[in-house]
Scaffold this active site. Structure first.
Site, PDB file in Angstrom:
ATOM      1  N   ASP A  43      14.823  -7.407 -43.421  1.00 58.88           N
ATOM      2  CA  ASP A  43      14.422  -8.758 -43.004  1.00 58.88           C
ATOM      3  C   ASP A  43      15.612  -9.483 -42.369  1.00 58.88           C
ATOM      4  OD1 ASP A  43      15.793  -9.129 -45.370  1.00 58.88           O
ATOM      5  OD2 ASP A  43      14.218 -10.299 -46.369  1.00 58.88           O
ATOM      6  N   SER A  44      16.786  -8.781 -42.314  1.00 57.66           N
ATOM      7  CA  SER A  44      17.911  -9.276 -41.518  1.00 57.66           C
ATOM      8  C   SER A  44      17.534  -9.325 -40.044  1.00 57.66           C
ATOM      9  CB  SER A  44      19.152  -8.388 -41.720  1.00 57.66           C
ATOM     10  OG  SER A  44      18.842  -7.036 -41.482  1.00 57.66           O
ATOM     11  N   ASP A  82      11.538  -3.898 -45.430  1.00 56.46           N
ATOM     12  CA  ASP A  82      11.712  -4.992 -46.396  1.00 56.46           C
ATOM     13  C   ASP A  82      10.412  -5.761 -46.591  1.00 56.46           C
ATOM     14  OD1 ASP A  82      14.204  -5.141 -47.573  1.00 56.46           O
ATOM     15  OD2 ASP A  82      15.116  -6.222 -45.901  1.00 56.46           O
ATOM     16  N   LYS A 112      11.320  -1.940 -49.571  1.00 62.52           N
ATOM     17  CA  LYS A 112      12.409  -2.487 -50.392  1.00 62.52           C
ATOM     18  C   LYS A 112      12.012  -3.894 -50.850  1.00 62.52           C
ATOM     19  CE  LYS A 112      16.581  -3.563 -48.547  1.00 62.52           C
ATOM     20  NZ  LYS A 112      16.621  -5.036 -48.670  1.00 62.52           N
ATOM     21  N   GLU A 114      13.283  -7.280 -53.140  1.00 56.81           N
ATOM     22  CA  GLU A 114      14.319  -8.016 -53.867  1.00 56.81           C
ATOM     23  C   GLU A 114      13.753  -8.513 -55.188  1.00 56.81           C
ATOM     24  OE1 GLU A 114      16.170 -11.163 -51.599  1.00 56.81           O
ATOM     25  OE2 GLU A 114      16.435  -9.874 -49.840  1.00 56.81           O
ATOM     26  N   GLU A 181      23.615  -5.569 -53.594  1.00 56.37           N
ATOM     27  CA  GLU A 181      24.284  -6.370 -52.556  1.00 56.37           C
ATOM     28  C   GLU A 181      25.316  -7.312 -53.172  1.00 56.37           C
ATOM     29  OE1 GLU A 181      21.729  -8.147 -49.633  1.00 56.37           O
ATOM     30  OE2 GLU A 181      23.430  -9.153 -48.653  1.00 56.37           O
TER      31      GLU A 181
END
Ligand code: KIV
Length: 260
Positions: A43-44, A82, A112, A114, A181
């Site tokens: 999502d960067s 993401d 992925k 979070e 991270e």
């Protein structure tokens, strides 16, 4: 040979895992040709490509769109997408539907997510449904509004113990790997030793089972890369030179030349 969750799992303790982000077919092909094991459609994409100031505004539609572009490159690397902001905290049905979209419409091999031990139960449901999940612990950039900025995690013993406990809970829920991270290097080492699945670090020291960097940071395309990132090229300068030469050629009539 195509990388799968199994080939990635088998690398733990044997070979370091290299992961690079990509958001389109062109850069995914290059990451794959370089031998990356995993291509992360992070999502960067929000900060690097879409002009957002964080990953928070990135939508499901945008993630599916960019994941599909990467999967059209048919990389041997495992394609990891993401899950965007907030979606892990919706109902399980909605979460399963989002993850299924990333896999079915986007062509992702894995998703992925979070989150800490609090989402372990939902991740267990996803893995039972056949979704391959990588956990993401330590700094969770999607929490930036709550945190009021980005910071390093796991410096204190209490925080380190919590992160190790989160990692174990996510491992029990069935994740095939964990991204850590901006965790203190000792904390990342403790997690890596505590779980049997591979850990992929970013800004978390050298003791993880693999590393990930954002492609724009590797290539020198970001104005203010994080301190832990290593720049392997200065493409901003190269691109600017090439574009300026083209613009000058058009203005002066040197391009197109009469032979073309
Ligand atoms: O979105 C992303 O690029 C990430 C980084 C931590 C690699 O998740």
């Amino acid at each position: 040979m195509k990388n799968t969750t199994r080939t990635i799992l088998n690398k733990k303790g044997v070979e370091k895992i290299a992961m690079i982000t990509a958001y389109d077919a062109m850069f995914a092909s290059l990451a794959d040709a370089a031998g990356a094991d995993i291509i992360l459609v992070g999502d960067s994409v929000g900060n690097t490509v879409l002009g957002y100031s964080s990953t928070v505004p990135v939508t499901m539609g945008e993630m599916v769109h960019h994941t599909a572009a990467v999967s059209r490159a048919k990389p041997n690397a495992l394609i990891l997408a993401d899950l965007p902001f907030g979606r892990a905290h919706y109902s399980f049905d909605s979460l399963l539907s989002d993850c299924s979209r990333l896999v079915q419409e986007g062509g992702a091999d894995a998703v992925k997510i979070e989150g800490d031990a609090g989402i372990a139960e939902k991740i267990s449901g996803l893995t039972k449904a056949g979704i391959a999940v990588m956990g993401h612990i330590g700094l969770e950039p999607q929490q930036v509004l709550k945190l009021g900025g980005y910071r390093r995690f796991g410096k204190s013993a209490t925080e380190r113990d919590k992160i190790v406990a989160d990692a174990k809970a996510l491992e029990s829920a069935g994740v095939f790997a964990l991204l850590i991270e901006m965790a203190d290097a000792d904390c990342a080492k403790a997690v890596t030793e505590a779980v049997s699945v591979p850990t992929i670090g970013i800004g978390s020291g050298a003791e993880c089972d693999g590393q990930v960097l954002v492609c724009a940071d590797i290539l020198g395309l970001t104005a203010n890369p994080p301190r832990f990132a290593k720049r392997y090229a200065n493409l901003s300068e190269e691109i600017l030179k090439a574009y300026s030469a083209y613009v000058a050629d058009v203005r002066s009539g040197r391009f197109p030349n009469t032979d073309l």
